[in-house]
Scaffold this motif. Structure first.
Motif, PDB file in Angstrom:
ATOM      1  N   ALA A  38       0.833  -1.207   0.000  1.00  0.00           N
ATOM      2  CA  ALA A  38       0.000   0.000   0.000  1.00  0.00           C
ATOM      3  C   ALA A  38       0.870   1.261   0.000  1.00  0.00           C
ATOM      4  O   ALA A  38       0.559   2.238  -0.695  1.00  0.00           O
ATOM      5  N   VAL A  39       1.968   1.241   0.755  1.00  0.00           N
ATOM      6  CA  VAL A  39       2.875   2.398   0.780  1.00  0.00           C
ATOM      7  C   VAL A  39       3.521   2.589  -0.585  1.00  0.00           C
ATOM      8  O   VAL A  39       3.587   3.711  -1.107  1.00  0.00           O
TER       9      VAL A  39
ATOM     10  N   GLU B 134      -1.190   4.226  -1.726  1.00  0.00           N
ATOM     11  CA  GLU B 134      -2.590   4.081  -1.314  1.00  0.00           C
ATOM     12  C   GLU B 134      -2.647   4.401   0.183  1.00  0.00           C
ATOM     13  O   GLU B 134      -2.703   3.517   1.037  1.00  0.00           O
ATOM     14  N   THR B 135      -2.620   5.696   0.500  1.00  0.00           N
ATOM     15  CA  THR B 135      -2.387   6.122   1.878  1.00  0.00           C
ATOM     16  C   THR B 135      -3.491   5.691   2.840  1.00  0.00           C
ATOM     17  O   THR B 135      -3.202   5.298   3.973  1.00  0.00           O
ATOM     18  N   ILE B 136      -4.732   5.765   2.416  1.00  0.00           N
ATOM     19  CA  ILE B 136      -5.830   5.367   3.302  1.00  0.00           C
ATOM     20  C   ILE B 136      -5.737   3.883   3.616  1.00  0.00           C
ATOM     21  O   ILE B 136      -5.856   3.461   4.779  1.00  0.00           O
ATOM     22  N   LYS B 137      -5.504   3.081   2.584  1.00  0.00           N
ATOM     23  CA  LYS B 137      -5.367   1.637   2.784  1.00  0.00           C
ATOM     24  C   LYS B 137      -4.163   1.346   3.674  1.00  0.00           C
ATOM     25  O   LYS B 137      -4.223   0.481   4.571  1.00  0.00           O
ATOM     26  N   ALA B 138      -3.046   2.052   3.440  1.00  0.00           N
ATOM     27  CA  ALA B 138      -1.848   1.841   4.258  1.00  0.00           C
ATOM     28  C   ALA B 138      -2.132   2.152   5.719  1.00  0.00           C
ATOM     29  O   ALA B 138      -1.727   1.395   6.620  1.00  0.00           O
ATOM     30  N   GLN B 139      -2.829   3.249   5.979  1.00  0.00           N
ATOM     31  CA  GLN B 139      -3.161   3.609   7.360  1.00  0.00           C
ATOM     32  C   GLN B 139      -4.039   2.549   8.012  1.00  0.00           C
ATOM     33  O   GLN B 139      -3.866   2.221   9.189  1.00  0.00           O
ATOM     34  N   GLN B 140      -4.968   2.007   7.244  1.00  0.00           N
ATOM     35  CA  GLN B 140      -5.840   0.953   7.770  1.00  0.00           C
ATOM     36  C   GLN B 140      -5.034  -0.290   8.133  1.00  0.00           C
ATOM     37  O   GLN B 140      -5.215  -0.877   9.210  1.00  0.00           O
ATOM     38  N   PHE B 141      -4.126  -0.677   7.237  1.00  0.00           N
ATOM     39  CA  PHE B 141      -3.294  -1.868   7.497  1.00  0.00           C
ATOM     40  C   PHE B 141      -2.373  -1.648   8.700  1.00  0.00           C
ATOM     41  O   PHE B 141      -2.175  -2.547   9.518  1.00  0.00           O
TER      42      PHE B 141
ATOM     43  N   CYS C  91       5.939  -0.296  12.223  1.00  0.00           N
ATOM     44  CA  CYS C  91       4.708   0.497  12.079  1.00  0.00           C
ATOM     45  C   CYS C  91       5.010   1.987  12.052  1.00  0.00           C
ATOM     46  O   CYS C  91       4.453   2.736  11.238  1.00  0.00           O
ATOM     47  N   LEU C  92       5.902   2.430  12.923  1.00  0.00           N
ATOM     48  CA  LEU C  92       6.239   3.856  12.987  1.00  0.00           C
ATOM     49  C   LEU C  92       6.949   4.328  11.724  1.00  0.00           C
ATOM     50  O   LEU C  92       6.689   5.425  11.217  1.00  0.00           O
ATOM     51  N   VAL C  93       7.858   3.499  11.195  1.00  0.00           N
ATOM     52  CA  VAL C  93       8.571   3.869   9.966  1.00  0.00           C
ATOM     53  C   VAL C  93       7.591   3.960   8.800  1.00  0.00           C
ATOM     54  O   VAL C  93       7.631   4.903   7.997  1.00  0.00           O
ATOM     55  N   MET C  94       6.698   2.979   8.682  1.00  0.00           N
ATOM     56  CA  MET C  94       5.721   3.011   7.590  1.00  0.00           C
ATOM     57  C   MET C  94       4.738   4.181   7.763  1.00  0.00           C
ATOM     58  O   MET C  94       4.316   4.801   6.787  1.00  0.00           O
ATOM     59  N   LYS C  95       4.385   4.488   9.019  1.00  0.00           N
ATOM     60  CA  LYS C  95       3.528   5.647   9.275  1.00  0.00           C
ATOM     61  C   LYS C  95       4.213   6.920   8.802  1.00  0.00           C
ATOM     62  O   LYS C  95       3.580   7.803   8.199  1.00  0.00           O
ATOM     63  N   ALA C  96       5.513   7.028   9.064  1.00  0.00           N
ATOM     64  CA  ALA C  96       6.277   8.193   8.615  1.00  0.00           C
ATOM     65  C   ALA C  96       6.275   8.294   7.093  1.00  0.00           C
ATOM     66  O   ALA C  96       6.164   9.397   6.531  1.00  0.00           O
ATOM     67  N   GLU C  97       6.401   7.152   6.410  1.00  0.00           N
ATOM     68  CA  GLU C  97       6.380   7.160   4.948  1.00  0.00           C
ATOM     69  C   GLU C  97       5.027   7.652   4.426  1.00  0.00           C
ATOM     70  O   GLU C  97       4.956   8.403   3.448  1.00  0.00           O
ATOM     71  N   VAL C  98       3.951   7.237   5.083  1.00  0.00           N
ATOM     72  CA  VAL C  98       2.614   7.693   4.683  1.00  0.00           C
ATOM     73  C   VAL C  98       2.480   9.201   4.921  1.00  0.00           C
ATOM     74  O   VAL C  98       1.941   9.935   4.076  1.00  0.00           O
ATOM     75  N   LEU C  99       2.975   9.660   6.053  1.00  0.00           N
ATOM     76  CA  LEU C  99       2.914  11.094   6.350  1.00  0.00           C
ATOM     77  C   LEU C  99       3.693  11.912   5.314  1.00  0.00           C
ATOM     78  O   LEU C  99       3.273  13.001   4.924  1.00  0.00           O
ATOM     79  N   LYS C 100       4.827  11.382   4.852  1.00  0.00           N
ATOM     80  CA  LYS C 100       5.580  12.058   3.783  1.00  0.00           C
ATOM     81  C   LYS C 100       4.725  12.202   2.538  1.00  0.00           C
ATOM     82  O   LYS C 100       4.683  13.263   1.899  1.00  0.00           O
ATOM     83  N   GLN C 101       4.031  11.116   2.175  1.00  0.00           N
ATOM     84  CA  GLN C 101       3.195  11.139   0.978  1.00  0.00           C
ATOM     85  C   GLN C 101       2.040  12.124   1.123  1.00  0.00           C
ATOM     86  O   GLN C 101       1.577  12.712   0.146  1.00  0.00           O
ATOM     87  N   GLN C 102       1.569  12.320   2.365  1.00  0.00           N
ATOM     88  CA  GLN C 102       0.483  13.256   2.619  1.00  0.00           C
ATOM     89  C   GLN C 102       0.979  14.682   2.825  1.00  0.00           C
ATOM     90  O   GLN C 102       0.189  15.587   3.092  1.00  0.00           O
ATOM     91  N   LYS C 103       2.321  14.861   2.710  1.00  0.00           N
ATOM     92  CA  LYS C 103       2.952  16.172   2.911  1.00  0.00           C
ATOM     93  C   LYS C 103       2.568  16.743   4.280  1.00  0.00           C
ATOM     94  O   LYS C 103       2.183  17.917   4.414  1.00  0.00           O
TER      95      LYS C 103
END
Length: 615
Positions: free
Chosen positions: A94-95, A99-106, A125-137
């Motif tokens: 997802a990352v 697919e940020t919403i799906k990634a957050q759900q997972f 989980c924290l590293v992947m959360k950070a990657e999602v936050l980057k994508q969301q600026k």
């Protein structure tokens, strides 16, 4: 009774324990160094003695700190480890797809599991959360907080970290880099330089180094260009030196992590010093070529996330392997278990209800032609020197350096046990391939010897039309190579089988887990299909493979694939009496030559130059 149940759920792995201790001692690393931030030294000592079980995430982290890339290995996992891997794979996919919403759900679902005492799961989980936050600026402070929490789970003294005394995995180095970037101060450049030195001087193997060193250099150069230090000639020279070092790592390993970013930085440095015009032009051509390829195959031009640092290879639940392999042999549960355990034990393992005890699992696996190894390369060995020799041998075979390959194979022969079926298989197949390269054998003998190698671990042909198949990478290699010299009827049967085999992973969007063999097998299949006159189908396969390896930043096969695509297109045009433009053919061949030259594939470059002269 309760203790027996716990033992059945998870036992220590003697092979891993022995391997871990051997590598640690060979590299003169203390228990305290390896254990720091992960567990106590006494707990690690118990793991090495085979007295304490350890899950896959921790195995990978310990191996990572010892400098061993986990994606060198095929992985057979127990229940907990496989379920963990499924969760991680869903998050990473997802990352990667943004697919940020799906990634957050997972991530949330994974986080609801029992993570309170599992720092490595929390860290992931924290590293992947950070990657999602980057994508969301997102706000930089929020991203930085994620990395701070993540890194402190296993490197608690990050503010006073002494790199000279620390033992870190590349994932931890990446977290430190990101932590320092989001908590940037005037010493950021020095910290990047310290990380570069740490990686260069570390015990990491080449595949580990190449994953993280180019990223550190990119962050370093990005900071250099944003400041005023380039007014100093010394800074320009030093920046060019580290940039070249990172690019050379990528060339030597056939990878492209942060390659365009580094080539662009190198061009900027050349513009400042106004010299090396020839190399500047070569760099510019490479940048344009890679940009073109990435855009053509819908692959992001620049690196977007750190998922590649966590990618695994050839991952299966061990109970699925037992079930599938048993059916491939045409055995009932009762037949497979006879003299080993009651059928109920196997049934519960196949249904993911309970792990099988080690001694029983080993006996059942041997009956199915396999050694029981949770993590394994093509050779079953605890000797890292053998693994390195086999990697060098693979490179020699690819470059048709037969004499050196035979020398390496001879060294391997002295260091492995031929009582292990996989090792006999490896040796038979390697000798056969080298004899074929030197034209010492006819095709009938070549096929017979490939079949002999295959039968070391798989003495059955009942699986060809089955829906589910489990094959090791070595078994796939034996099947694939024998196809080249089969008669047309048998050739078509095996091609259909292998296309179907990888289709199952494509449908599940799991090709990146199997990309090494997917690349090798599908290139061979496309070649055979093209030779049979189905040029469009062959070109379609080549294009799918090219997209996948570009996405995984694997480069060594790119020039071969581009050449195969243009060859198939040219042959197809001949069939419809249409003469393709000579300029297009020349341009694509020139691209292939540039790539093969950059990655030092001398025999391929020579072949392509000959083809260029024939256009």
């Amino acid at each position: 009774m309760k203790q027996d149940t716990q033992k059945a759920l998870r036992e220590s792995d003697p092979a891993f324990a022995s391997f871990l201790q051997r590598v640690r001692k060979e590299r003169n690393i203390y228990l305290e160094q390896l254990a720091e931030g992960l567990m106590s030294a006494s707990q690690l000592a118990r793991i090495e003695k085979g007295q304490r079980p350890v899950h896959k995430n921790m195995r990978d982290r310990l191996l990572g700190r010892l400098g061993i890339a986990s994606d060198l290995y095929e992985n057979l996992l127990d229940i907990d480890d496989y379920r963990t891997w499924e969760c991680q794979r869903n998050i990473m996919l997802a990352v990667e797809q943004q697919e940020t919403i799906k990634a957050q759900q997972f991530i949330a679902e994974y986080g609801r599991q029992k993570l309170s005492k599992d720092n490595l799961k929390q860290q992931f989980c924290l590293v992947m959360k950070a990657e999602v936050l980057k994508q969301q600026k997102a706000d930089l402070l929020e991203i930085g907080a994620c990395y701070e929490q993540a890194v402190k789970l296993t490197v608690p003294d990050i503010e006073q970290l002494n790199l000279g005394k620390s033992l870190l995995s590349i994932q931890e180095v990446n977290m430190i880099l990101e932590y320092e970037f989001y908590h940037k101060d005037e010493k950021f450049l020095q910290k990047c330089a310290a990380l570069m030195t740490y990686v260069s001087d570390s015990v990491y193997d080449e595949l580990s180094k190449v994953k993280i060193y180019p990223k550190i250099v990119y962050y370093y150069l990005r900071e250099v260009f944003s400041g005023s230090v380039l007014s100093s000639p010394e800074w320009v020279e030093e920046s060019l030196q580290v940039c070249n070092c990172a690019i050379e790592m990528l060339r030597n390993t056939g990878r492209a992590f942060y390659l365009i970013e580094l080539l662009e930085a190198k061009c900027k440095l050349f513009e400042i010093i106004e010299t090396n015009q020839e190399e500047y032009i070569e760099n510019t051509e490479l940048i344009e070529l890679f940009r073109k390829l990435y855009c053509e195959y819908d692959v992001p031009v620049y690196m977007q996330d750190c998922v590649y640092l966590y990618r695994q290879r050839w991952v299966f639940y061990i109970g699925d392997v037992l079930r599938i392999r048993r059916k491939m042999y045409g055995l009932t549960q009762e037949e497979l278990c006879k003299g080993i355990c009651v059928p109920k034990t196997l049934r519960r393992t196949e249904r993911m209800k309970r792990n099988m005890q080690q001694n029983m699992l080993g006996a059942v696996m041997r009956r199915l032609g396999l050694s029981k190894e949770y993590q394994r390369t093509w050779l079953v060995t605890n000797d890292q020197d053998v693994v390195k020799l086999s990697e060098d041998l693979a490179i020699c075979r690819n470059n048709l350096e037969v004499e050196r390959a035979r020398c390496l194979l001879s060294q391997i022969e002295k260091k492995i046990s031929f009582e292990i079926p996989e090792n006999r298989q490896y040796f038979i197949e390697a000798e056969n391939s080298l004899d074929w390269m030197e034209r010492k054998i006819r095709k009938e003998e070549f096929v017979a010897r490939e079949e002999e190698a295959l039968r070391c671990t798989l003495d059955s042909e009942k699986f060809m039309n089955m829906d589910e198949i489990y094959l090791t990478e070595m078994e796939l290699s034996c099947i694939c190579k024998s196809i080249k010299v089969l008669d047309m009827v048998e050739k078509k049967k095996y091609i259909e089988f292998l296309l179907r085999y990888f289709k199952q992973y494509e449908n599940k969007r799991e090709l990146s887990d199997f990309v090494v063999m997917y690349e090798f097998v599908m290139i061979c299949m496309a070649s055979e299909i093209g030779n049979m006159g189905n040029y469009q189908a062959a070109a379609n396969i080549d294009m799918k493979v090219l997209r996948e390896i570009l996405r995984c930043r694997r480069i060594w096969s790119v020039s071969n694939l581009i050449y195969d695509i243009i060859w198939n297109q040219r042959e197809q045009e001949k069939c419809i009496n249409f003469q393709g433009e000579k300029e297009i053919m020349t341009e694509r061949l020139q691209e292939c030559i540039i790539l093969s030259h950059f990655y030092r594939q001398k025999h391929i470059e020579k072949f392509l130059c000959e083809k260029m002269n024939q256009v």
